[in-house]
Design an enzyme around this catalytic site. Structure first.
Site, PDB file in Angstrom:
ATOM      1  N   ASP A 179       0.843  -1.206   0.000  1.00 17.20           N
ATOM      2  CA  ASP A 179       0.000   0.000   0.000  1.00 17.20           C
ATOM      3  C   ASP A 179       0.876   1.254   0.000  1.00 17.20           C
ATOM      4  O   ASP A 179       2.103   1.185   0.076  1.00 17.20           O
ATOM      5  CB  ASP A 179      -1.048  -0.043   1.125  1.00 17.20           C
ATOM      6  CG  ASP A 179      -0.539   0.398   2.500  1.00 17.20           C
ATOM      7  OD1 ASP A 179       0.484   1.112   2.582  1.00 17.20           O
ATOM      8  OD2 ASP A 179      -1.179   0.037   3.499  1.00 17.20           O
ATOM      9  N   MET A 181       1.830   3.456   1.919  1.00 18.89           N
ATOM     10  CA  MET A 181       2.704   3.857   3.019  1.00 18.89           C
ATOM     11  C   MET A 181       3.814   2.855   3.308  1.00 18.89           C
ATOM     12  O   MET A 181       4.561   3.007   4.269  1.00 18.89           O
ATOM     13  CB  MET A 181       1.873   4.101   4.276  1.00 18.89           C
ATOM     14  CG  MET A 181       1.089   5.402   4.174  1.00 18.89           C
ATOM     15  SD  MET A 181       0.315   5.860   5.707  1.00 18.89           S
ATOM     16  CE  MET A 181      -0.887   4.567   5.895  1.00 18.89           C
ATOM     17  N   LYS A 182       3.926   1.826   2.472  1.00 19.57           N
ATOM     18  CA  LYS A 182       4.940   0.816   2.736  1.00 19.57           C
ATOM     19  C   LYS A 182       6.263   1.161   2.031  1.00 19.57           C
ATOM     20  O   LYS A 182       6.410   2.254   1.488  1.00 19.57           O
ATOM     21  CB  LYS A 182       4.406  -0.547   2.297  1.00 19.57           C
ATOM     22  CG  LYS A 182       3.185  -0.989   3.119  1.00 19.57           C
ATOM     23  CD  LYS A 182       3.472  -0.990   4.605  1.00 19.57           C
ATOM     24  CE  LYS A 182       2.423  -1.668   5.451  1.00 19.57           C
ATOM     25  NZ  LYS A 182       1.148  -0.969   5.534  1.00 19.57           N
ATOM     26  N   ILE A 183       7.217   0.236   2.078  1.00 14.76           N
ATOM     27  CA  ILE A 183       8.530   0.484   1.457  1.00 14.76           C
ATOM     28  C   ILE A 183       8.422   0.234  -0.044  1.00 14.76           C
ATOM     29  O   ILE A 183       8.790   1.081  -0.848  1.00 14.76           O
ATOM     30  CB  ILE A 183       9.610  -0.426   2.090  1.00 14.76           C
ATOM     31  CG1 ILE A 183       9.698  -0.180   3.605  1.00 14.76           C
ATOM     32  CG2 ILE A 183      10.960  -0.185   1.412  1.00 14.76           C
ATOM     33  CD1 ILE A 183      10.661  -1.108   4.341  1.00 14.76           C
TER      34      ILE A 183
END
Ligand code: PLP
Length: 376
Positions: A179, A181-183
């Site tokens: 998503d 907001m992930k890396i």
């Protein structure tokens, strides 16, 4: 505002999206199959064990369905867990048993899990807090010996390993998140791994409405002479597949992942150095030998009032901070009967500092200086 999370997206991702546009097909297709194969290689498993899905939360819901969790069953997870994991259990009508976590790492130790297990426990769900593998090896072994399923929410752990073994592959099912907001980001997206080949095959079918043929076109192409539009279903499933737009981005991001994680490790090291020796502030413990973290979150721990003061100070200086994951025993809908003490202490003392691969050295130093103003 300096963000806590921030993706790195550039020309390469844009070019990959452009190619999908030119192909005229945006849905699940060859680019998704390619991304699945690449991700399987990245976590060191055969391609038939993974299915790309449209979010990690959906993967968690599928996991509970694949394990046939039902009313009367109990599922153990740390109180410090993602809301989607708890919803996946509760939606099956099963009971949640929230276990405690180690206060310093926010991961459950084996004894936290075993304390919460009863004869109704069908599965354990753990995450790898901030990317740290935690005690997943011990927990996996213990669960396997007792026939209790282990689901790893590896959303934070896209590049985390223990002695070279990828987090997410210790248990029976692992799920990852891509998503925003992930890396590794694809907008929305996720991956599901199942150790058992039969379960993995069911997951792939389940992700596409339980259809026993993927499409009429596929059947026609495979040589079905008549009525190629007819079908059967094996389960009453949703549509959980991802699309080639997301997967094309995912392939590029996966290639860039090692550089992302290198930069994140350098920032975490700079925080450790810059914030060492402060009497009022505790840093996360050093990683055990053989453990590698994705460095998804970097946190500091201070007494509750000072923690809140630091958060306010940093926000005033344009530095955003936050805390994850708010302990789920505090969410009344889940009906928790007690509040684990370590999780409660961690929730009132922990603050997440900005950590993403686009942070430059000067900004990291600025954050360190601002933290030192409050936490002397
Ligand atoms: C982000 C996250 C999820 C959910 O991922 P989605 O792809 O947004 O559904 C699940 N678990 C953890 C630990 C997460 O950080």
């Amino acid at each position: 505002m300096i963000n806590v999370f921030q993706p790195s997206l550039g020309e390469e991702e844009l070019a990959a999206v452009g190619e999908v546009f030119e192909s005229g097909w945006l849905g699940r297709g060859s680019r998704t199959s390619t991304f699945e194969a690449e991700f399987a290689a990245h976590i060191g498993v055969g391609g038939q064990h993974v299915t790309a899905v449209n979010s990690c939360t959906e993967g968690l819901f599928m996991a509970m369905e694949l394990l046939e969790i039902k009313p009367g069953d109990e599922v153990v997870m740390p109180s410090v867990s993602f809301v989607g994991a708890a919803n996946a259990v509760a939606s099956r009508g099963a009971d949640l048993a929230f276990c405690d976590v180690d206060e310093r790492t926010l991961n459950p130790r084996l004894e936290h899990v075993t304390e919460a297990v009863t004869d109704r426990t069908k599965a354990v769900v753990v995450l790898h807090y901030g990317g740290r593998p935690g005690w997943v090896g011990d927990i996996a072994l213990w669960c396997r010996e007792r026939g209790i399923a282990l689901v790893e929410d590896a959303a934070c752990a896209v590049a985390s390993t223990v002695d070279g073994v990828a987090c997410g592959t210790f248990g029976d099912i692992g799920v990852w998140s891509f998503d925003a907001m992930k890396i590794l980001v694809t907008g929305d997206g996720g991956m599901l791994y199942a150790r058992d080949p039969e379960l993995a095959a069911r997951a792939a079918t389940m992700a596409n409405l339980g259809l026993l043929q993927s499409s009429g076109l596929a059947a026609a192409s495979a040589g079905v002479a008549d009525r190629w539009w007819e079908f059967e279903v094996s389960s009453f499933s949703r549509r959980s597949v991802t699309n080639d737009l997301a997967s094309a981005i995912g392939s590029v991001q996966l290639r860039r992942l090692p550089a992302f994680v290198r930069r994140r490790r350098a920032i975490a090291a700079a925080y450790r150095l810059g914030l060492a020796g402060l009497g009022t502030l505790r840093l996360p413990p050093e990683l055990p030998e053989g453990h590698l973290s994705s460095e998804y979150l970097f946190w500091v721990q201070l007494e509750p009032q000072l923690r809140d003061e630091l958060a306010r100070h940093l926000r005033k200086r344009g530095i955003y901070t936050t805390f994850r994951y708010f302990p789920l025993d505090g969410v009344s809908a889940y009906g928790a009967r007690h509040s684990p003490a370590g999780a409660a202490r961690a929730a009132s003392t922990t603050l997440l500092l900005p950590l993403h691969q686009a942070l430059d050295d000067a900004t990291v130093q600025q954050i360190i200086d601002e933290v030192r103003e409050v936490a002397s």
